[in-house]
Design an enzyme around this catalytic site. Sequence first.
Site, PDB file in Angstrom:
ATOM      1  N   GLU A 161       0.858  -1.180   0.000  1.00  0.00           N
ATOM      2  CA  GLU A 161       0.000   0.000   0.000  1.00  0.00           C
ATOM      3  C   GLU A 161       0.894   1.230   0.000  1.00  0.00           C
ATOM      4  O   GLU A 161       1.758   1.389   0.870  1.00  0.00           O
ATOM      5  CB  GLU A 161      -0.921   0.048   1.218  1.00  0.00           C
ATOM      6  CG  GLU A 161      -1.857   1.260   1.168  1.00  0.00           C
ATOM      7  CD  GLU A 161      -2.751   1.409   2.380  1.00  0.00           C
ATOM      8  OE1 GLU A 161      -3.646   2.274   2.332  1.00  0.00           O
ATOM      9  OE2 GLU A 161      -2.553   0.691   3.380  1.00  0.00           O
ATOM     10  N   TYR A 202      -9.991   7.791   6.169  1.00  0.00           N
ATOM     11  CA  TYR A 202     -10.671   8.802   5.363  1.00  0.00           C
ATOM     12  C   TYR A 202     -12.003   8.276   4.833  1.00  0.00           C
ATOM     13  O   TYR A 202     -13.008   8.980   4.831  1.00  0.00           O
ATOM     14  CB  TYR A 202      -9.796   9.219   4.180  1.00  0.00           C
ATOM     15  CG  TYR A 202      -8.693  10.187   4.521  1.00  0.00           C
ATOM     16  CD1 TYR A 202      -8.961  11.405   5.139  1.00  0.00           C
ATOM     17  CD2 TYR A 202      -7.372   9.897   4.199  1.00  0.00           C
ATOM     18  CE1 TYR A 202      -7.952  12.297   5.445  1.00  0.00           C
ATOM     19  CE2 TYR A 202      -6.348  10.783   4.502  1.00  0.00           C
ATOM     20  CZ  TYR A 202      -6.637  11.979   5.116  1.00  0.00           C
ATOM     21  OH  TYR A 202      -5.636  12.856   5.424  1.00  0.00           O
ATOM     22  N   GLU A 203     -11.994   7.046   4.398  1.00  0.00           N
ATOM     23  CA  GLU A 203     -13.205   6.472   3.807  1.00  0.00           C
ATOM     24  C   GLU A 203     -14.345   6.419   4.815  1.00  0.00           C
ATOM     25  O   GLU A 203     -15.495   6.706   4.473  1.00  0.00           O
ATOM     26  CB  GLU A 203     -12.896   5.076   3.276  1.00  0.00           C
ATOM     27  CG  GLU A 203     -13.999   4.454   2.461  1.00  0.00           C
ATOM     28  CD  GLU A 203     -13.552   3.162   1.798  1.00  0.00           C
ATOM     29  OE1 GLU A 203     -14.396   2.523   1.145  1.00  0.00           O
ATOM     30  OE2 GLU A 203     -12.360   2.793   1.939  1.00  0.00           O
ATOM     31  N   GLU A 239       4.821   4.967   3.620  1.00  0.00           N
ATOM     32  CA  GLU A 239       4.343   6.295   3.993  1.00  0.00           C
ATOM     33  C   GLU A 239       5.531   7.246   4.037  1.00  0.00           C
ATOM     34  O   GLU A 239       6.586   6.907   4.568  1.00  0.00           O
ATOM     35  CB  GLU A 239       3.651   6.250   5.357  1.00  0.00           C
ATOM     36  CG  GLU A 239       3.185   7.585   5.891  1.00  0.00           C
ATOM     37  CD  GLU A 239       2.250   8.317   4.952  1.00  0.00           C
ATOM     38  OE1 GLU A 239       2.546   9.492   4.642  1.00  0.00           O
ATOM     39  OE2 GLU A 239       1.238   7.723   4.530  1.00  0.00           O
ATOM     40  N   ASP A 262     -12.148   9.854  -3.077  1.00  0.00           N
ATOM     41  CA  ASP A 262     -13.385  10.628  -3.050  1.00  0.00           C
ATOM     42  C   ASP A 262     -13.302  11.796  -4.009  1.00  0.00           C
ATOM     43  O   ASP A 262     -14.275  12.520  -4.203  1.00  0.00           O
ATOM     44  CB  ASP A 262     -13.627  11.183  -1.642  1.00  0.00           C
ATOM     45  CG  ASP A 262     -12.552  12.190  -1.251  1.00  0.00           C
ATOM     46  OD1 ASP A 262     -11.347  11.828  -1.310  1.00  0.00           O
ATOM     47  OD2 ASP A 262     -12.879  13.345  -0.916  1.00  0.00           O
ATOM     48  N   LYS A 299      -3.121  21.092  -8.775  1.00  0.00           N
ATOM     49  CA  LYS A 299      -2.580  22.011  -9.770  1.00  0.00           C
ATOM     50  C   LYS A 299      -1.942  21.244 -10.924  1.00  0.00           C
ATOM     51  O   LYS A 299      -1.242  20.262 -10.720  1.00  0.00           O
ATOM     52  CB  LYS A 299      -1.561  22.941  -9.122  1.00  0.00           C
ATOM     53  CG  LYS A 299      -2.169  23.866  -8.069  1.00  0.00           C
ATOM     54  CD  LYS A 299      -1.134  24.792  -7.478  1.00  0.00           C
ATOM     55  CE  LYS A 299      -1.766  25.711  -6.431  1.00  0.00           C
ATOM     56  NZ  LYS A 299      -0.778  26.629  -5.809  1.00  0.00           N
ATOM     57  N   ASP A 311       9.716   7.369  -0.371  1.00  0.00           N
ATOM     58  CA  ASP A 311       9.062   8.070  -1.469  1.00  0.00           C
ATOM     59  C   ASP A 311       8.828   7.071  -2.603  1.00  0.00           C
ATOM     60  O   ASP A 311       9.775   6.477  -3.127  1.00  0.00           O
ATOM     61  CB  ASP A 311       9.952   9.219  -1.956  1.00  0.00           C
ATOM     62  CG  ASP A 311       9.237  10.142  -2.931  1.00  0.00           C
ATOM     63  OD1 ASP A 311       8.378   9.658  -3.696  1.00  0.00           O
ATOM     64  OD2 ASP A 311       9.556  11.348  -2.946  1.00  0.00           O
ATOM     65  N   THR A 320     -10.628   2.748   4.838  1.00  0.00           N
ATOM     66  CA  THR A 320      -9.555   3.517   5.451  1.00  0.00           C
ATOM     67  C   THR A 320     -10.158   4.521   6.427  1.00  0.00           C
ATOM     68  O   THR A 320     -11.385   4.688   6.495  1.00  0.00           O
ATOM     69  CB  THR A 320      -8.747   4.281   4.390  1.00  0.00           C
ATOM     70  OG1 THR A 320      -9.533   5.374   3.902  1.00  0.00           O
ATOM     71  CG2 THR A 320      -8.353   3.381   3.222  1.00  0.00           C
ATOM     72  N   ASP A 337      -3.007  11.853  -2.348  1.00  0.00           N
ATOM     73  CA  ASP A 337      -2.982  13.305  -2.508  1.00  0.00           C
ATOM     74  C   ASP A 337      -3.344  13.642  -3.954  1.00  0.00           C
ATOM     75  O   ASP A 337      -2.705  13.151  -4.886  1.00  0.00           O
ATOM     76  CB  ASP A 337      -1.577  13.822  -2.188  1.00  0.00           C
ATOM     77  CG  ASP A 337      -1.525  15.340  -2.045  1.00  0.00           C
ATOM     78  OD1 ASP A 337      -2.308  16.035  -2.734  1.00  0.00           O
ATOM     79  OD2 ASP A 337      -0.701  15.830  -1.262  1.00  0.00           O
TER      80      ASP A 337
END
Length: 212
Positions: free
Chosen positions: A43, A194-195, A68, A153, A121, A95, A192, A117
């Site tokens: 992940e 956030y989910e 992460e 999302d 832009k 990274d 997750t 993320d």
Amino acid sequence: MRLRNIKGSKEFIENSPYVIQDPENYKGSWRSLFQNENPLHVEIGMGKGQFIHALAEQHPDINFIGIEMYSSVLYRALEHRENTELTNLYFLRFDAKYLPDIFAKEEISRIYLNFSDPWPKDRHAKRRLTSPGFLSLYDLVLDPKGSVRFKTDNRPLFDYSVDSVEHSGKWHIDEITYDLHHSPFVTGNIMTEYECRFVAEEKPICYFTISR
């Protein structure tokens, strides 16, 4: 939103037995770390680790690595990790643009991208984890039968991601929905952090699985 810096998080991560400090040494031999021949799932951008912990608990026959970049976020995942007895889960502070430096050709069986993320832009588009550049990296390290699973999302990011896949000339979409929690693909879905919040707010979750 990323967590603010947590004092001592970097030192905690550097001394954790669950964080691989020298991942380049395992390139081509990650299974030696787990001491088995099980498939390897990764992940990228795992956040606080709710998703990958649940996966590892449900699938002891699969090896998992959570990646992460941010120390303060990884710190929270490690707090959770220390309260488990899992033997199939390790973490990297890393990274993802350097994936081929630490994973050999065809070494990964599946990649998860959850609520990445969006880098909204245009000048930052190449940083998106579903950009053509990153799709090329996944192509280098994924098993020929491997797949990438993506949830977000963010509809503009999802549309961009679908376009990246369709114009790649190599990848194709196996499963897709613009409202995961009202689709057949929700069966077996692990949420997750956030989910959970977005679903409570009744925001639709976009999802796809791609392969070559």
